[in-house]
Design a protein around this motif. Structure first.
Motif, PDB file in Angstrom:
ATOM      1  N   PHE A 189      28.033   5.320  50.326  1.00  0.00           N
ATOM      2  CA  PHE A 189      26.688   5.194  49.767  1.00  0.00           C
ATOM      3  C   PHE A 189      26.598   3.875  49.019  1.00  0.00           C
ATOM      4  CE2 PHE A 189      23.934   5.588  46.025  1.00  0.00           C
ATOM      5  CZ  PHE A 189      22.723   5.805  46.653  1.00  0.00           C
ATOM      6  N   PHE A 190      25.644   3.031  49.398  1.00  0.00           N
ATOM      7  CA  PHE A 190      25.450   1.718  48.797  1.00  0.00           C
ATOM      8  C   PHE A 190      24.234   1.770  47.872  1.00  0.00           C
ATOM      9  CE2 PHE A 190      27.764   1.203  52.670  1.00  0.00           C
ATOM     10  CZ  PHE A 190      28.757   0.288  52.340  1.00  0.00           C
ATOM     11  N   ASN A 191      24.471   1.562  46.596  1.00  0.00           N
ATOM     12  CA  ASN A 191      23.438   1.740  45.581  1.00  0.00           C
ATOM     13  C   ASN A 191      22.202   0.874  45.837  1.00  0.00           C
ATOM     14  OD1 ASN A 191      22.426   2.803  43.092  1.00  0.00           O
ATOM     15  ND2 ASN A 191      22.943   0.858  42.126  1.00  0.00           N
ATOM     16  N   LYS A 192      22.404  -0.374  46.263  1.00  0.00           N
ATOM     17  CA  LYS A 192      21.270  -1.284  46.480  1.00  0.00           C
ATOM     18  C   LYS A 192      21.025  -1.584  47.954  1.00  0.00           C
ATOM     19  CE  LYS A 192      21.733  -3.628  42.034  1.00  0.00           C
ATOM     20  NZ  LYS A 192      21.953  -4.920  41.347  1.00  0.00           N
ATOM     21  N   GLY A 193      21.711  -0.886  48.824  1.00  0.00           N
ATOM     22  CA  GLY A 193      21.559  -1.128  50.254  1.00  0.00           C
ATOM     23  C   GLY A 193      22.781  -1.808  50.831  1.00  0.00           C
ATOM     24  N   TYR A 194      22.989  -1.627  52.138  1.00  0.00           N
ATOM     25  CA  TYR A 194      24.196  -2.118  52.812  1.00  0.00           C
ATOM     26  C   TYR A 194      24.335  -3.637  52.724  1.00  0.00           C
ATOM     27  CZ  TYR A 194      27.728  -2.760  56.418  1.00  0.00           C
ATOM     28  OH  TYR A 194      28.881  -3.110  57.091  1.00  0.00           O
ATOM     29  N   HIS A 195      23.238  -4.379  52.868  1.00  0.00           N
ATOM     30  CA  HIS A 195      23.292  -5.845  52.876  1.00  0.00           C
ATOM     31  C   HIS A 195      22.885  -6.434  51.528  1.00  0.00           C
ATOM     32  CE1 HIS A 195      24.246  -6.204  57.116  1.00  0.00           C
ATOM     33  NE2 HIS A 195      23.306  -5.319  57.385  1.00  0.00           N
ATOM     34  N   SER A 196      23.332  -5.800  50.429  1.00  0.00           N
ATOM     35  CA  SER A 196      23.007  -6.286  49.088  1.00  0.00           C
ATOM     36  C   SER A 196      24.244  -6.282  48.200  1.00  0.00           C
ATOM     37  CB  SER A 196      21.938  -5.393  48.437  1.00  0.00           C
ATOM     38  OG  SER A 196      20.774  -5.367  49.221  1.00  0.00           O
ATOM     39  N   ASP A 197      24.293  -7.210  47.243  1.00  0.00           N
ATOM     40  CA  ASP A 197      25.336  -7.182  46.230  1.00  0.00           C
ATOM     41  C   ASP A 197      25.198  -5.904  45.413  1.00  0.00           C
ATOM     42  OD1 ASP A 197      26.043  -9.699  47.064  1.00  0.00           O
ATOM     43  OD2 ASP A 197      25.187 -10.749  45.346  1.00  0.00           O
ATOM     44  N   GLY A 198      26.329  -5.319  45.021  1.00  0.00           N
ATOM     45  CA  GLY A 198      26.239  -4.150  44.155  1.00  0.00           C
ATOM     46  C   GLY A 198      27.325  -3.136  44.381  1.00  0.00           C
ATOM     47  N   LEU A 199      27.246  -2.069  43.609  1.00  0.00           N
ATOM     48  CA  LEU A 199      28.236  -1.001  43.647  1.00  0.00           C
ATOM     49  C   LEU A 199      28.024  -0.077  44.846  1.00  0.00           C
ATOM     50  CD1 LEU A 199      28.204  -0.025  39.865  1.00  0.00           C
ATOM     51  CD2 LEU A 199      29.987  -1.313  41.051  1.00  0.00           C
ATOM     52  N   PHE A 200      29.122   0.527  45.289  1.00  0.00           N
ATOM     53  CA  PHE A 200      29.032   1.558  46.315  1.00  0.00           C
ATOM     54  C   PHE A 200      30.146   2.577  46.086  1.00  0.00           C
ATOM     55  CE2 PHE A 200      31.764  -1.731  48.047  1.00  0.00           C
ATOM     56  CZ  PHE A 200      32.794  -1.047  48.675  1.00  0.00           C
ATOM     57  N   ALA A 201      29.974   3.749  46.662  1.00  0.00           N
ATOM     58  CA  ALA A 201      30.971   4.821  46.565  1.00  0.00           C
ATOM     59  C   ALA A 201      31.293   5.315  47.970  1.00  0.00           C
ATOM     60  CB  ALA A 201      30.428   5.964  45.710  1.00  0.00           C
ATOM     61  N   PHE A 202      32.496   5.836  48.140  1.00  0.00           N
ATOM     62  CA  PHE A 202      32.903   6.301  49.468  1.00  0.00           C
ATOM     63  C   PHE A 202      33.881   7.459  49.364  1.00  0.00           C
ATOM     64  CE2 PHE A 202      35.735   2.891  48.173  1.00  0.00           C
ATOM     65  CZ  PHE A 202      36.990   3.415  48.433  1.00  0.00           C
ATOM     66  N   ALA A 203      33.971   8.232  50.429  1.00  0.00           N
ATOM     67  CA  ALA A 203      34.927   9.335  50.535  1.00  0.00           C
ATOM     68  C   ALA A 203      35.225   9.554  52.008  1.00  0.00           C
ATOM     69  CB  ALA A 203      34.373  10.603  49.903  1.00  0.00           C
ATOM     70  N   GLY A 204      36.451   9.941  52.295  1.00  0.00           N
ATOM     71  CA  GLY A 204      36.811  10.162  53.682  1.00  0.00           C
ATOM     72  C   GLY A 204      38.076  10.958  53.831  1.00  0.00           C
ATOM     73  N   GLY A 205      38.333  11.369  55.046  1.00  0.00           N
ATOM     74  CA  GLY A 205      39.541  12.124  55.337  1.00  0.00           C
ATOM     75  C   GLY A 205      39.834  12.115  56.816  1.00  0.00           C
ATOM     76  N   GLY A 206      41.081  12.459  57.133  1.00  0.00           N
ATOM     77  CA  GLY A 206      41.497  12.496  58.524  1.00  0.00           C
ATOM     78  C   GLY A 206      42.981  12.773  58.633  1.00  0.00           C
ATOM     79  N   VAL A 207      43.583  12.268  59.693  1.00  0.00           N
ATOM     80  CA  VAL A 207      45.009  12.494  59.936  1.00  0.00           C
ATOM     81  C   VAL A 207      45.704  11.158  60.176  1.00  0.00           C
ATOM     82  CG1 VAL A 207      44.659  14.801  60.895  1.00  0.00           C
ATOM     83  CG2 VAL A 207      44.678  12.816  62.430  1.00  0.00           C
ATOM     84  N   GLY A 208      47.006  11.163  59.957  1.00  0.00           N
ATOM     85  CA  GLY A 208      47.851  10.027  60.271  1.00  0.00           C
ATOM     86  C   GLY A 208      48.906  10.453  61.271  1.00  0.00           C
TER      87      GLY A 208
END
Length: 198
Positions: free
Chosen positions: A104-123
């Motif tokens: 999630f990009f606080n100000k949009g994908y193509h903008s300077d600013g903070l973002f948060a992320f989460a993910g999971g999977g396998v190795g």
């Protein structure tokens, strides 16, 4: 290793050819420090005794990571991506991760600013017989370098859950699965990384 590099190059080339406004791709590199280590083992050895071993410890090993990703912008602020590459998860244990991540990009994908992320999977690893479960949650700061390129700085809390091969203390041979009741090794790690996104 050649197969991994070929796969990464193929992903990047394919995504750049098929990119149509909402598709993205990028590369990420960095490292992680194992902060918490917990294991719980319960198994039957050849002499007939049942062994129970569990412990919690702090500190550990620094591991590196290199990932490539292909993503899709669901909306200007939401992105979902598929990651793969090469990652160290423990001492002498490296995996090819296959991870799905949302951001999630606080100000949009193509903008300077903070973002948060989460993910999971396998190795997937050739060192052990079983795959590794991977999870990651974090935040970052994006700097737009050009109309099509962004530089990201990220910090994250990472975890991995493995079922490592156990050795019989008498024969020093791997213990068969049917003799193992519990076999969990959990690592909690602090990650720092950078990424170029396109």
């Amino acid at each position: 290793m050649r197969k991994v590099l070929f796969s990464i190059i193929l992903i990047l080339v394919t995504s750049s050819i098929t990119r149509a406004g909402s598709f993205t791709y990028g590369v990420e590199w960095g490292g992680s420090f194992s902060a918490i280590r917990y294991h719980d083992y319960n198994y039957l050895i050849e002499s007939g005794y049942r062994m129970n071993d569990s412990s919690l410890s702090f500190g550990g090993k620094v591991n590196g990571v290199f990932w490539a990703n292909v993503g899709y912008l669901i909306a200007n602020r939401f992105q979902i991506s598929l990651y793969s590459g090469y990652e160290g998860v423990d001492r002498n244990v490296r995996v090819v991760p296959i991870v799905l991540r949302g951001a999630f990009f606080n100000k949009g994908y193509h903008s300077d600013g903070l973002f948060a992320f989460a993910g999971g999977g396998v190795g997937i690893t050739d060192v052990e017989r079983r795959s590794v479960i991977l999870g990651r949650i974090g935040a970052g700061y994006r700097i737009v370098l050009s109309k099509a390129t962004c530089l990201d700085f990220m910090i994250s809390a990472n975890m991995s859950i493995r079922n490592p091969d156990l050795l019989d203390p008498d024969s020093h041979m791997p213990i068969a699965d049917y003799r193992i009741s519990v076999n969990n090794l959990c690592l909690g790690k602090l990650g720092l990384s950078m990424a170029l996104s396109f």
